[in-house]
Design a protein around this motif. Structure first.
Motif, mmCIF file in Angstrom:
data_model
loop_
_atom_site.group_PDB
_atom_site.id
_atom_site.type_symbol
_atom_site.label_atom_id
_atom_site.label_comp_id
_atom_site.label_asym_id
_atom_site.label_seq_id
_atom_site.Cartn_x
_atom_site.Cartn_y
_atom_site.Cartn_z
ATOM 1 N N ILE A 92 51.406 47.830 42.906
ATOM 2 C CA ILE A 92 52.153 47.084 43.922
ATOM 3 C C ILE A 92 51.827 47.635 45.308
ATOM 4 O O ILE A 92 51.679 46.884 46.275
ATOM 5 N N GLY A 93 51.702 48.952 45.403
ATOM 6 C CA GLY A 93 51.411 49.580 46.684
ATOM 7 C C GLY A 93 50.085 49.146 47.282
ATOM 8 O O GLY A 93 49.969 49.000 48.505
ATOM 9 N N THR A 94 49.074 48.927 46.445
ATOM 10 C CA THR A 94 47.793 48.465 46.984
ATOM 11 C C THR A 94 47.928 47.077 47.584
ATOM 12 O O THR A 94 47.372 46.796 48.651
ATOM 13 N N CYS A 95 48.686 46.228 46.929
ATOM 14 C CA CYS A 95 48.893 44.862 47.426
ATOM 15 C C CYS A 95 49.697 44.868 48.725
ATOM 16 O O CYS A 95 49.316 44.235 49.715
ATOM 17 N N GLU A 116 41.113 41.063 47.463
ATOM 18 C CA GLU A 116 41.252 42.512 47.627
ATOM 19 C C GLU A 116 42.067 43.117 46.484
ATOM 20 O O GLU A 116 41.756 44.197 45.984
ATOM 21 N N TYR A 117 43.102 42.405 46.071
ATOM 22 C CA TYR A 117 43.939 42.879 44.968
ATOM 23 C C TYR A 117 43.142 42.925 43.671
ATOM 24 O O TYR A 117 43.330 43.820 42.852
ATOM 25 N N SER A 121 42.523 46.188 41.498
ATOM 26 C CA SER A 121 42.889 46.186 40.076
ATOM 27 C C SER A 121 41.725 46.656 39.215
ATOM 28 O O SER A 121 41.914 47.399 38.242
ATOM 29 N N ILE A 122 40.521 46.238 39.567
ATOM 30 C CA ILE A 122 39.339 46.691 38.825
ATOM 31 C C ILE A 122 39.162 48.195 38.981
ATOM 32 O O ILE A 122 38.897 48.912 38.009
ATOM 33 N N ASN A 161 50.114 41.910 36.433
ATOM 34 C CA ASN A 161 50.465 41.834 37.855
ATOM 35 C C ASN A 161 49.472 40.972 38.621
ATOM 36 O O ASN A 161 49.860 40.205 39.505
ATOM 37 N N TYR A 162 48.195 41.105 38.298
ATOM 38 C CA TYR A 162 47.199 40.271 38.975
ATOM 39 C C TYR A 162 47.451 38.795 38.671
ATOM 40 O O TYR A 162 47.413 37.957 39.576
ATOM 41 N N ALA A 163 47.692 38.476 37.414
ATOM 42 C CA ALA A 163 47.976 37.080 37.043
ATOM 43 C C ALA A 163 49.256 36.594 37.706
ATOM 44 O O ALA A 163 49.323 35.459 38.187
#
Length: 171
Positions: A92-95, A116-117, A121-122, A161-163
């Motif tokens: 969540i922090g990266t987003c 970017e997210y 995630s990768i 989370n990505y989905a």
């Protein structure tokens, strides 16, 4: 229900108090912090849904280990929710970090946030895979199951989370 009662009865009073206080503090504070930092209600709702999905994944995973695989849930599995919560907060922090840094920039859109997210995630997936694979080399029995279980759930949380971000924010 017996699984959770067994787990609960095996905890000491200190573990019960510290675990519950940790979750009771993080669950309301993280979405509020996201709302304050980003001033974006959908991202705040995304963080709330993400935390709830982490709790749901953890519960389903523990039930599956106990019922489907007939494994005894030991003390080491108390770390699984904490590891998953840490991974989820990183995710969540990266987003939120990218959004707060770039949202005021001219030409910024949510498609850029999604791309970017996805990259983040990768990278987090690769980090978790390497971490859990390196930890599992010398382990056997319960500890190996714990590492594999926690690693798989961590990866599941990242991509769920990505989905969720993709379907919720970019309808």
């Amino acid at each position: 229900m017996e699984i959770f009662l067994d787990l609960w009865n095996n905890w000491t009073t200190l573990e019960k108090i510290s675990g519950l206080s940790c979750f009771c503090i993080i669950f309301p504070l993280l979405p509020i912090a996201v709302k304050v930092i980003t001033k974006n209600k959908p991202l705040s709702i995304f963080s709330t849904l993400s935390l709830l999905s982490t709790a749901l994944f953890t519960l389903i995973g523990i039930v599956a280990l106990r019922i489907v695989f007939d494994l005894e849930i030991s003390h080491i599995f108390l770390l699984t929710p904490l590891v998953l919560l840490f991974v989820n907060i990183l995710n969540i922090g990266t987003c939120v970090g990218y959004y707060s840094m770039h949202s005021k920039r001219k030409g910024f859109n949510l498609i850029e946030l999604k791309e970017e997210y996805q990259k983040d995630s990768i990278q987090l997936t690769i980090l978790i895979l390497l971490l859990f694979l390196s930890l599992s080399i010398f382990l056997t029995s319960t500890f190996l199951v714990f590492i594999i279980f926690t690693g798989l759930l961590s990866l599941g949380i990242i991509w769920f989370n990505y989905a969720l971000l993709y379907w919720y924010l970019l309808k």
